[in-house]
Design an enzyme around this catalytic site. Sequence first.
Site, mmCIF file in Angstrom:
data_model
loop_
_atom_site.group_PDB
_atom_site.id
_atom_site.type_symbol
_atom_site.label_atom_id
_atom_site.label_comp_id
_atom_site.label_asym_id
_atom_site.label_seq_id
_atom_site.Cartn_x
_atom_site.Cartn_y
_atom_site.Cartn_z
ATOM 1 N N LYS A 1 -7.096 1.339 -3.709
ATOM 2 C CA LYS A 1 -6.778 0.712 -2.411
ATOM 3 C C LYS A 1 -7.032 1.715 -1.274
ATOM 4 C CE LYS A 1 -4.754 -1.654 0.883
ATOM 5 N NZ LYS A 1 -5.366 -2.751 1.581
ATOM 6 N N LYS B 1 0.406 4.976 8.688
ATOM 7 C CA LYS B 1 0.974 5.250 7.358
ATOM 8 C C LYS B 1 -0.152 5.376 6.324
ATOM 9 C CE LYS B 1 1.864 1.740 4.982
ATOM 10 N NZ LYS B 1 1.368 0.880 3.921
ATOM 11 N N THR C 1 0.869 -1.181 0.000
ATOM 12 C CA THR C 1 0.000 0.000 0.000
ATOM 13 C C THR C 1 0.902 1.226 0.000
ATOM 14 O OG1 THR C 1 -1.616 -1.224 1.301
ATOM 15 C CG2 THR C 1 -1.881 1.171 1.208
HETATM 16 N N1 NAP Z 1 -1.331 -6.784 7.217
HETATM 17 C C1 NAP Z 1 -2.413 -6.487 6.525
HETATM 18 O O1 NAP Z 1 -3.550 -6.768 6.971
HETATM 19 C C2 NAP Z 1 -2.318 -5.812 5.178
HETATM 20 C C3 NAP Z 1 -3.405 -5.925 4.300
HETATM 21 C C4 NAP Z 1 -3.328 -5.344 3.028
HETATM 22 C C5 NAP Z 1 -2.188 -4.638 2.660
HETATM 23 N N2 NAP Z 1 -1.133 -4.519 3.552
HETATM 24 C C6 NAP Z 1 0.052 -3.777 3.087
HETATM 25 O O2 NAP Z 1 1.027 -4.772 2.722
HETATM 26 C C7 NAP Z 1 2.350 -4.254 2.977
HETATM 27 C C8 NAP Z 1 3.070 -5.203 3.958
HETATM 28 O O3 NAP Z 1 2.343 -5.230 5.174
HETATM 29 P P1 NAP Z 1 2.617 -6.318 6.324
HETATM 30 O O4 NAP Z 1 1.449 -6.236 7.245
HETATM 31 O O5 NAP Z 1 3.008 -7.613 5.714
HETATM 32 O O6 NAP Z 1 3.876 -5.638 7.058
HETATM 33 P P2 NAP Z 1 5.119 -6.322 7.816
HETATM 34 O O7 NAP Z 1 4.751 -7.641 8.381
HETATM 35 O O8 NAP Z 1 5.653 -5.272 8.729
HETATM 36 O O9 NAP Z 1 6.173 -6.561 6.628
HETATM 37 C C9 NAP Z 1 6.842 -5.495 6.004
HETATM 38 C C10 NAP Z 1 7.900 -6.053 5.060
HETATM 39 O O10 NAP Z 1 8.615 -4.951 4.482
HETATM 40 C C11 NAP Z 1 10.024 -5.113 4.759
HETATM 41 N N3 NAP Z 1 10.619 -3.778 4.889
HETATM 42 C C12 NAP Z 1 10.123 -2.724 5.588
HETATM 43 N N4 NAP Z 1 10.967 -1.657 5.459
HETATM 44 C C13 NAP Z 1 11.987 -2.067 4.662
HETATM 45 C C14 NAP Z 1 13.147 -1.436 4.134
HETATM 46 N N5 NAP Z 1 13.409 -0.155 4.407
HETATM 47 N N6 NAP Z 1 13.969 -2.161 3.334
HETATM 48 C C15 NAP Z 1 13.702 -3.460 3.060
HETATM 49 N N7 NAP Z 1 12.615 -4.125 3.511
HETATM 50 C C16 NAP Z 1 11.773 -3.432 4.298
HETATM 51 C C17 NAP Z 1 10.063 -5.896 6.063
HETATM 52 O O11 NAP Z 1 11.346 -6.471 6.243
HETATM 53 P P3 NAP Z 1 11.800 -6.952 7.725
HETATM 54 O O12 NAP Z 1 11.222 -8.321 7.906
HETATM 55 O O13 NAP Z 1 13.285 -6.953 7.659
HETATM 56 O O14 NAP Z 1 11.260 -5.948 8.707
HETATM 57 C C18 NAP Z 1 8.948 -6.905 5.799
HETATM 58 O O15 NAP Z 1 9.390 -7.915 4.929
HETATM 59 C C19 NAP Z 1 2.152 -2.836 3.543
HETATM 60 O O16 NAP Z 1 2.248 -1.908 2.501
HETATM 61 C C20 NAP Z 1 0.738 -2.882 4.117
HETATM 62 O O17 NAP Z 1 0.165 -1.602 4.204
HETATM 63 C C21 NAP Z 1 -1.163 -5.111 4.786
#
Ligand code: NAP
Length: 294
Positions: free
Chosen positions: A173, A241, A97
């Site tokens: 989105k 965010k 997102t």
């Molecule tokens: N969770 C939900 O319900 C949901 C639903 C729809 C969409 N989303 C979207 O999907 C995306 C991921 O969400 P998530 O919930 O899976 O988050 P998450 O569990 O915090 O995962 C974030 C990922 O991004 C990586 N990352 C973050 N900053 C980075 C950087 N500077 N350089 C390299 N890698 C980096 C993290 O690596 P590390 O493991 O090293 O931290 C991890 O692999 C987001 O954009 C979120 O808004 C989430």
Amino acid sequence: MAQRLAFIGLGRMGAAIARNLLKAGFPLSVYNRTAAKMQPLIDGGATGARSPREAVAGADVVVTSLMDDQSALDVVTDDDGILAGLKRGAIHIGTSTVSPDCATRLSELHATHGSTYIAGPVVGRPDAAAAGQLQTFVAGDAQAIARCERIFAAYAGATFNLGTEPRLANSMKLVVNYVLMSLVELMGQVYAFGERSGIDLQLINMMLASIVAPPALKEYATRVRTRDFEPPGFELIAGLKDVQLILQASTETRVALPYASTVRDKLLAAVAHGMEHKDWSAIYEITRMMAGLK
Ligand SMILES: NC(=O)c1ccc[n+]([C@@H]2O[C@H](COP(=O)([O-])OP(=O)(O)OC[C@H]3O[C@@H](n4cnc5c(N)ncnc54)[C@H](OP(=O)(O)O)[C@@H]3O)[C@@H](O)[C@H]2O)c1
């Protein structure tokens, strides 16, 4: 022959999406900043890489699930990033997102490189991702989208094509997240009101469950009711965010989205109270505090 895939960003959503791509039979190379998160995928048959550049070498399509605009852009442009290793003619599907402007920028960077960017943000929580039942909005070059149909089908139960401008998928989105976060905020108000009034909260829970049919909203109705915010499906800090992206889009389009301001203020208060790593529906705790409820 199956397309060779690379996957970057194995967080809550990314790990589940990547697992479904493996299950669908795609040869997969993975990279995650925190290397330990790669192991379950490697155990499942993926190849681990030491950088995004190494992960995408030889890939036809790279899929990313990163956090925000900054991480999405960095992983593409870093010295060891995607563009440093991606072959010309390859495709990048961005599921994170991010802002509509970020989607445009990523698309320009790929066009200059000779590759193609498809914006493909997803709707659904990690359990929907694990079940291969996300919804995804896709936008970008029509031929590239057609070439990725089997990939989308591996992790999404429904794919909505928004046309050739990548930013439109990310605007869409934001529409979904605006509605969702407004509804969760509304649920919190109603539970606090119900508790103060002395209504049986189970009854409110039943009413909400009948009004809000989608499984994710039912889960939120229950999470708020039970005040059960751990483990998080979507971290509160990531919700902050997203509401910032919505407010930015609101300013750009000159369309007031007033619930977003309320949600932003409460999420800020929740972060100030140390709740950033709880599920973002913990916004309810601020509603309770404001109502003087313990
Ligand atoms: N969770 C939900 O319900 C949901 C639903 C729809 C969409 N989303 C979207 O999907 C995306 C991921 O969400 P998530 O919930 O899976 O988050 P998450 O569990 O915090 O995962 C974030 C990922 O991004 C990586 N990352 C973050 N900053 C980075 C950087 N500077 N350089 C390299 N890698 C980096 C993290 O690596 P590390 O493991 O090293 O931290 C991890 O692999 C987001 O954009 C979120 O808004 C989430």
